[in-house]
Write a protein that holds these residues in place. Structure first.
Motif, PDB file in Angstrom:
ATOM      1  N   PHE A 169     -13.799  12.282 -50.113  1.00  0.00           N
ATOM      2  CA  PHE A 169     -14.356  13.550 -49.651  1.00  0.00           C
ATOM      3  C   PHE A 169     -15.784  13.344 -49.159  1.00  0.00           C
ATOM      4  CE2 PHE A 169     -11.617  15.786 -53.103  1.00  0.00           C
ATOM      5  CZ  PHE A 169     -10.499  15.724 -52.280  1.00  0.00           C
ATOM      6  N   VAL A 173     -22.359  16.433 -52.723  1.00  0.00           N
ATOM      7  CA  VAL A 173     -21.757  17.357 -53.700  1.00  0.00           C
ATOM      8  C   VAL A 173     -22.540  18.675 -53.827  1.00  0.00           C
ATOM      9  CG1 VAL A 173     -21.010  17.628 -56.103  1.00  0.00           C
ATOM     10  CG2 VAL A 173     -20.619  15.457 -54.895  1.00  0.00           C
ATOM     11  N   TRP A 176     -21.319  21.215 -51.400  1.00  0.00           N
ATOM     12  CA  TRP A 176     -19.922  21.680 -51.417  1.00  0.00           C
ATOM     13  C   TRP A 176     -19.892  23.159 -51.808  1.00  0.00           C
ATOM     14  CZ3 TRP A 176     -16.964  17.310 -54.554  1.00  0.00           C
ATOM     15  CH2 TRP A 176     -16.883  16.157 -53.743  1.00  0.00           C
ATOM     16  N   THR A 177     -18.927  23.895 -51.289  1.00  0.00           N
ATOM     17  CA  THR A 177     -18.745  25.288 -51.718  1.00  0.00           C
ATOM     18  C   THR A 177     -18.110  25.280 -53.114  1.00  0.00           C
ATOM     19  OG1 THR A 177     -16.519  25.399 -50.803  1.00  0.00           O
ATOM     20  CG2 THR A 177     -18.333  26.014 -49.328  1.00  0.00           C
ATOM     21  N   PHE A 180     -14.388  24.504 -52.825  1.00  0.00           N
ATOM     22  CA  PHE A 180     -14.064  23.097 -52.582  1.00  0.00           C
ATOM     23  C   PHE A 180     -14.339  22.255 -53.827  1.00  0.00           C
ATOM     24  CE2 PHE A 180     -14.821  18.741 -51.311  1.00  0.00           C
ATOM     25  CZ  PHE A 180     -13.601  18.470 -50.699  1.00  0.00           C
ATOM     26  N   ALA A 181     -15.411  22.581 -54.535  1.00  0.00           N
ATOM     27  CA  ALA A 181     -15.719  21.835 -55.769  1.00  0.00           C
ATOM     28  C   ALA A 181     -14.581  21.993 -56.785  1.00  0.00           C
ATOM     29  CB  ALA A 181     -17.045  22.308 -56.354  1.00  0.00           C
ATOM     30  N   PRO A 216     -15.250  18.629 -45.782  1.00  0.00           N
ATOM     31  CA  PRO A 216     -15.098  20.092 -45.870  1.00  0.00           C
ATOM     32  C   PRO A 216     -16.241  20.857 -45.207  1.00  0.00           C
ATOM     33  CG  PRO A 216     -16.074  19.252 -47.893  1.00  0.00           C
ATOM     34  CD  PRO A 216     -15.832  18.041 -47.011  1.00  0.00           C
ATOM     35  N   LEU A 218     -19.527  22.845 -45.527  1.00  0.00           N
ATOM     36  CA  LEU A 218     -20.613  22.701 -46.498  1.00  0.00           C
ATOM     37  C   LEU A 218     -21.449  23.981 -46.492  1.00  0.00           C
ATOM     38  CD1 LEU A 218     -21.742  19.064 -45.573  1.00  0.00           C
ATOM     39  CD2 LEU A 218     -20.138  19.766 -47.364  1.00  0.00           C
TER      40      LEU A 218
END
Ligand SMILES: O=P(O)(O)OC[C@H]1O[C@](O)(COP(=O)(O)O)[C@@H](O)[C@@H]1O
Ligand SMILES: [Mg+2]
Ligand SMILES: [Mg+2]
Length: 284
Positions: A169, A173, A176-177, A180-181, A216, A218
């Protein structure tokens, strides 16, 4: 020239250039002064690969236009029914650390920008310890080893293993939303992390071992990093044809044509079950 002949000529040209692309990296690891249309600094190697592919591909009968991540506008060639979209060097920041890189190609039968319904063939070259090339034409995904610019077919009908093994991924980190997390923390319980920072290297591991690759959306970049025309659509098509699935978070990467040549999109590709779970988690 028939469409099949044009596609074959494009694949042959890209494979034929692979040794030169590899050789060109020697001495081209520094940044040029310029930026690409996505605002990223270009390496001398990006510019070299872009110019080489532009010249060779536009010289082919039937190829009407060339577009790439490294230039603002579509370049017109002679008359023809086909339009090629290139990521000339994917993962070019890996040249510094001498890690994997790739080249991504999409062949379309409509002027660019164009979506998945106009994609007639796609391919990528992986410059790893070996040079390999994965091609998609007429629904079949084939993997070849490229030696001295010639393709030697290894697996004629490539498909993702049913049991997924690896994930990779992108994005930091903290960016990340939350959704997504949540997805990532499920996946990391089940699969093994493999992330190399070149989409082609990371996707090829997914094709080989099964699993999921994602770059993804962000919090800092709501459309992620990768470009729909040059990266999302050709790679989405290859993974789907190999029995996997793709999504931009909501629907297949092939479902939405780019409005702009350099438009970015979140990218998820891999085993169908993992892509379906990503869509479910992100829309919850
Ligand atoms: O350095 P990051 O943020 O992990 O980004 C890695 C991603 O960026 C890319 O390098 C972008 O591609 P380019 O090198 O063609 O711009 C992808 O290959 C890769 O998946
Ligand atoms: Mg790329
Ligand atoms: Mg690139």
């Amino acid at each position: 020239m028939s469409g099949a002949d044009v596609v074959e000529a494009v694949f042959e040209t890209v494979a034929g250039a692979a040794p030169e692309i590899r050789e060109s990296l020697v001495g081209r690891r520094r940044y040029e002064a310029g930026e690409n249309p996505s605002g990223e600094q270009q390496l001398a190697a990006d510019v070299y690969a872009d110019e080489l592919f532009e010249e060779r591909l536009l010289a082919l009968d039937g190829v009407a236009t060339y577009a790439s991540e490294e230039r603002e506008d579509v370049v017109e060639g002679a008359d023809g029914d086909y339009h090629v979209a290139l990521d000339p060097l994917d993962g070019s920041s890996n040249v510094k650390s001498n890690n994997a890189m790739g080249t991504i190609v999409g062949v379309f039968d409509a002027p660019l920008p164009a979506g998945g319904e106009s994609l007639v063939a796609a391919a990528y070259v992986l410059y790893g310890p070996l040079t390999t090339m994965v091609t998609l034409r007429e629904g079949t995904v084939t993997e070849s080893v490229v030696h001295e610019g010639e393709r030697h077919v290894g697996t004629a009908d490539r498909s993702l293993p049913d049991e997924p093994t690896v994930y990779g991924f992108g994005g930091r980190v903290p960016a990340w939303t939350d959704a997504f997390a949540d997805y990532a923390s499920e996946v990391e319980q089940e699969l093994k992390l493999r992330y190399g920072g070149a989409m082609i290297g990371d996707v090829n591991q997914v094709l080989t071992y099964g699993g999921v690759f994602a770059y993804p959306a962000l919090t800092t970049h709501p459309n992620g990093k990768l470009r729909r025309q040059f990266e999302g659509i050709p790679i989405g098509a290859i993974v789907e044809a190999a029995g996997g699935a793709s999504t931009d978070g909501e629907r297949s990467l092939l479902a939405t044509p780019p409005e702009d040549l350099h438009e970015r999109t979140p990218v998820f590709v891999g085993n169908r079950s993992l892509i379906e779970r990503a869509e479910a988690t992100l829309s919850a």
